[in-house]
Design a protein around this motif. Structure first.
Motif, mmCIF file in Angstrom:
data_model
loop_
_atom_site.group_PDB
_atom_site.id
_atom_site.type_symbol
_atom_site.label_atom_id
_atom_site.label_comp_id
_atom_site.label_asym_id
_atom_site.label_seq_id
_atom_site.Cartn_x
_atom_site.Cartn_y
_atom_site.Cartn_z
ATOM 1 N N VAL A 33 -5.789 0.674 -2.749
ATOM 2 C CA VAL A 33 -5.062 1.673 -3.610
ATOM 3 C C VAL A 33 -4.818 0.834 -5.040
ATOM 4 C CG1 VAL A 33 -3.262 3.180 -4.148
ATOM 5 C CG2 VAL A 33 -4.490 3.352 -2.268
ATOM 6 N N PHE A 34 -5.076 1.430 -6.279
ATOM 7 C CA PHE A 34 -4.620 0.614 -7.456
ATOM 8 C C PHE A 34 -4.012 1.672 -7.947
ATOM 9 C CE2 PHE A 34 -7.603 -2.410 -6.062
ATOM 10 C CZ PHE A 34 -7.389 -3.590 -6.496
ATOM 11 N N CYS A 35 -2.812 1.586 -8.796
ATOM 12 C CA CYS A 35 -1.821 2.469 -9.283
ATOM 13 C C CYS A 35 -1.327 2.035 -10.424
ATOM 14 C CB CYS A 35 -0.675 3.071 -8.234
ATOM 15 S SG CYS A 35 -0.091 4.295 -9.122
ATOM 16 N N CYS A 36 -1.165 2.824 -11.701
ATOM 17 C CA CYS A 36 -0.571 2.245 -13.090
ATOM 18 C C CYS A 36 -0.250 3.763 -13.799
ATOM 19 C CB CYS A 36 -1.966 1.811 -13.845
ATOM 20 S SG CYS A 36 -1.156 0.847 -15.319
ATOM 21 N N GLY A 37 1.021 3.680 -14.012
ATOM 22 C CA GLY A 37 1.297 4.596 -14.760
ATOM 23 C C GLY A 37 2.863 4.350 -15.177
ATOM 24 N N PRO A 38 3.700 5.346 -15.484
ATOM 25 C CA PRO A 38 5.242 4.902 -16.109
ATOM 26 C C PRO A 38 5.862 4.846 -14.471
ATOM 27 C CG PRO A 38 4.587 7.247 -16.869
ATOM 28 C CD PRO A 38 3.157 6.602 -16.180
ATOM 29 N N GLU A 39 7.161 4.143 -14.247
ATOM 30 C CA GLU A 39 7.562 3.602 -13.334
ATOM 31 C C GLU A 39 8.040 5.010 -12.206
ATOM 32 O OE1 GLU A 39 9.019 2.100 -9.814
ATOM 33 O OE2 GLU A 39 7.651 0.984 -11.424
ATOM 34 N N PRO A 40 8.562 5.690 -12.866
ATOM 35 C CA PRO A 40 8.831 7.326 -11.889
ATOM 36 C C PRO A 40 7.704 7.711 -11.358
ATOM 37 C CG PRO A 40 9.912 7.335 -14.247
ATOM 38 C CD PRO A 40 9.086 6.136 -14.229
ATOM 39 N N PHE A 41 6.584 7.508 -11.985
ATOM 40 C CA PHE A 41 5.284 8.169 -11.316
ATOM 41 C C PHE A 41 4.890 7.283 -10.320
ATOM 42 C CE2 PHE A 41 0.624 7.767 -11.223
ATOM 43 C CZ PHE A 41 0.296 9.306 -10.956
ATOM 44 N N MET A 42 4.839 5.716 -10.728
ATOM 45 C CA MET A 42 4.300 5.000 -9.450
ATOM 46 C C MET A 42 5.353 5.057 -8.435
ATOM 47 S SD MET A 42 2.766 1.491 -11.532
ATOM 48 C CE MET A 42 4.184 1.176 -12.412
ATOM 49 N N GLN A 43 6.583 5.024 -8.592
ATOM 50 C CA GLN A 43 7.484 5.247 -7.392
ATOM 51 C C GLN A 43 7.167 6.575 -6.552
ATOM 52 O OE1 GLN A 43 11.889 5.252 -8.485
ATOM 53 N NE2 GLN A 43 12.270 5.608 -6.452
ATOM 54 N N ALA A 44 6.990 7.503 -7.109
ATOM 55 C CA ALA A 44 6.704 8.694 -6.528
ATOM 56 C C ALA A 44 5.331 8.446 -5.679
ATOM 57 C CB ALA A 44 6.429 9.973 -7.305
ATOM 58 N N VAL A 45 4.173 7.827 -6.423
ATOM 59 C CA VAL A 45 3.038 7.561 -5.421
ATOM 60 C C VAL A 45 3.538 6.718 -4.303
ATOM 61 C CG1 VAL A 45 0.816 6.387 -5.455
ATOM 62 C CG2 VAL A 45 1.645 7.748 -7.239
ATOM 63 N N ARG A 46 4.235 5.509 -4.505
ATOM 64 C CA ARG A 46 4.565 4.691 -3.096
ATOM 65 C C ARG A 46 5.304 5.559 -2.350
ATOM 66 N NH1 ARG A 46 6.755 1.486 -7.896
ATOM 67 N NH2 ARG A 46 8.594 1.708 -7.267
ATOM 68 N N GLU A 47 6.373 6.451 -2.738
ATOM 69 C CA GLU A 47 6.742 7.293 -1.703
ATOM 70 C C GLU A 47 6.089 8.100 -0.880
ATOM 71 O OE1 GLU A 47 10.036 9.162 -3.944
ATOM 72 O OE2 GLU A 47 11.431 7.493 -3.699
ATOM 73 N N MET A 48 5.157 8.614 -1.640
ATOM 74 C CA MET A 48 3.922 9.613 -0.933
ATOM 75 C C MET A 48 3.210 8.597 0.032
ATOM 76 S SD MET A 48 2.222 12.056 -3.449
ATOM 77 C CE MET A 48 2.656 11.289 -5.459
ATOM 78 N N LEU A 49 2.676 7.523 -0.254
ATOM 79 C CA LEU A 49 1.857 6.728 0.560
ATOM 80 C C LEU A 49 2.805 6.219 1.664
ATOM 81 C CD1 LEU A 49 -0.073 4.779 -2.153
ATOM 82 C CD2 LEU A 49 -0.624 6.695 -0.615
#
Length: 363
Positions: free
Chosen positions: A224-240
Motif C-alpha cells: 500500500v502507498f498512500c498520500c493525501g491530507p493527514e486526516p485522510f491518511m490517518q483514516a486509511v491507517r485506522e481502516m487497514l
C-alpha cells in the motif's frame, strides 16, 4: 524559425542549473501542472514518487530574501526524461503555490533542488500494489502509474482516489485512458458528491472499510502507498489496522514535509486498541459497570452485561446502535453510519467503538 534539436549527449540534470518553465496546463479549477526543461538540454533522472524543491521569488523586489522554498512531488515519470512536471493545488494558506498559479509562466527560470525522497515503489518491489490518494496526493501515484504504463510491464495496481467531485479529480482523463487499455490497472474513484445534472458511475461518499473491500478485495496481499491530507491518511491507517493489514507494508507521503531519508520518516503513533490493555465501560442509565479489554466493542460489552443496545449491521454502516458517550475516549472506525457533527456532540456507534480506558455511556 529553426526547430529545437535534442541533445543526446547531454548529462543528467543537476540542481546547479535552473529549470525553465515551458508549459502551464490547467488540470482542475484550482490545480495546474507546470512543465520544466533544463536550458542545457539535460535529462532528468529520478525515481517515480520523488519530489523536487523549488526556490520561488514570491517577492522579487526583495531579491533572494523574498524567496520561499516549497517541495512538490514530481507528477511526471522518469520514463519521459526530457522534462519534469509538478502539479500544484491552491490552498487557502498557500504562498508559494499561489505565486506559481498567479505569476509563473513559460520562459521564466527558477532555482530548484533535488530530486529527493524515498516514497517510491521502486524501493518496495511487489507483485501487487494498492495506491490510495486524495486531492493533490494523487501526484506521486500518477508518476508511479505512468512509469508502469511506459515500461509495458504486467503490473497489478488498484488505484483508489478520493475527491470532492468528479471535476476535482486530477488526471482523470489520463488515468481512464491508461485503465481502458491495460488489464493490470484498476481505477477506483469516489467523490463526496457528484456534479449536478451529470451521471456519476463511480463510488460516492467517504472512503470506508466496506468501500475499500469492494474496490480491492485482495487488499491484504497488496503493498500500500498512500498520500493525501493527514486526516485522510490517518483514516486509511485506522481502516487497514482494524482489517488486520500488515502495516509494515504500508507507506505514506506527507503533504507537509516529504522525507528525504528513512531517518526523516516521522514515527506514526496512532492510537489503537491493545488486547492486553484493560478498559471499563460505565452504563450510567442502567447502573452497570463492566471491565473489558480495549479490543472489545461497547456493543459486545453491553451484551455480556445483559444490556440491550439496538443494533443492525454491526460494522458501523446503518447507525442503529448510536448512543451518547458522556465521558472518556473511544477508538471508532465506522463505515458512514454517523456524521462528524454527531461525533462532535459525543455520539458513538457501539458496534465499532472500543473503550480506551474508562468511558461512560447513556445506556
Amino acid at each position: 524559425m529553426p526547430k529545437p534539436r535534442l541533445n543526446w549527449a547531454a548529462e543528467p540534470w543537476s540542481d546547479d542549473e535552473p529549470l525553465e518553465c515551458v508549459m502551464v496546463i490547467p488540470e482542475t479549477r484550482d490545480t495546474c501542472s507546470f512543465i520544466f526543461r533544463a536550458p542545457s538540454g539535460a535529462w532528468f533522472d529520478y525515481q517515480p514518487g520523488q519530489f523536487v524543491t523549488l526556490d520561488l521569488p514570491v517577492d522579487p523586489s526583495k531579491g533572494p530574501a523574498g524567496n520561499v522554498q516549497r517541495t512538490y512531488t514530481i507528477s511526471s515519470s522518469p520514463s519521459r526524461p526530457l522534462s519534469i512536471s509538478v502539479t500544484v493545488k491552491a490552498q487557502s494558506t498557500s504562498i508559494g503555490t499561489r505565486w506559481m498559479l498567479d505569476h509563473l509562466r513559460p520562459g521564466m527560470r527558477i532555482k530548484a533542488f533535488g530530486p529527493s525522497g524515498i516514497f517510491s515503489f521502486h524501493r518496495h518491489p511487489a507483485s501487487k500494489y494498492l495506491f490510495i490518494s486524495a486531492g493533490s496526493g494523487i501526484t506521486p501515484m500518477m508518476s508511479m502509474t505512468t512509469w508502469a504504463w511506459d515500461r509495458a510491464q504486467d503490473t497489478d495496481i488498484v488505484f483508489v482516489h478520493a475527491a470532492r467531485s468528479p471535476s476535482d479529480i486530477i488526471f482523470r482523463e489520463q488515468l481512464e485512458h491508461y485503465a481502458a487499455r491495460v488489464p493490470g490497472l484498476q481505477l477506483r474513484l469516489t467523490v463526496e458528491e457528484p456534479e449536478p445534472f451529470q451521471i456519476w458511475h463511480g463510488y460516492q461518499g467517504r472512503l470506508s472499510q466496506i468501500m475499500l473491500g469492494l474496490m480491492a478485495p485482495d487488499y491484504l496481499d497488496r503493498e500500500v502507498f498512500c498520500c493525501g491530507p493527514e486526516p485522510f491518511m490517518q483514516a486509511v491507517r485506522e481502516m487497514l489496522t482494524s482489517l488486520g493489514y500488515d502495516m509494515g507494508r504500508y507507506h505514506q507521503e506527507s503533504f507537509g514535509a516529504p522525507a528525504r531519508t528513512e531517518a526523516e520518516v516521522p514515527v506514526i503513533d496512532d492510537v489503537a486498541p491493545d488486547e492486553e490493555a484493560r478498559a471499563q465501560v460505565v452504563f450510567a442509565s442502567s447502573g452497570v459497570t463492566a471491565s473489558c479489554a480495549e479490543t472489545d466493542t461497547v456493543l459486545a460489552v453491553a451484551k455480556r452485561s445483559g444490556l440491550n443496545i439496538p443494533s443492525g449491521c454491526t460494522f458501523g454502516l446503518c447507525g442503529t446502535c448510536k448512543i451518547r458517550k458522556t465521558a472518556g475516549e473511544v477508538h471508532m472506525v465506522h463505515n458512514g453510519g454517523i456524521s462528524d457533527d454527531d461525533i462532535a456532540e459525543g455520539w458513538i456507534l457501539a458496534c465499532c467503538s472500543h473503550p480506551m480506558g474508562r468511558i461512560e455511556v447513556e445506556v
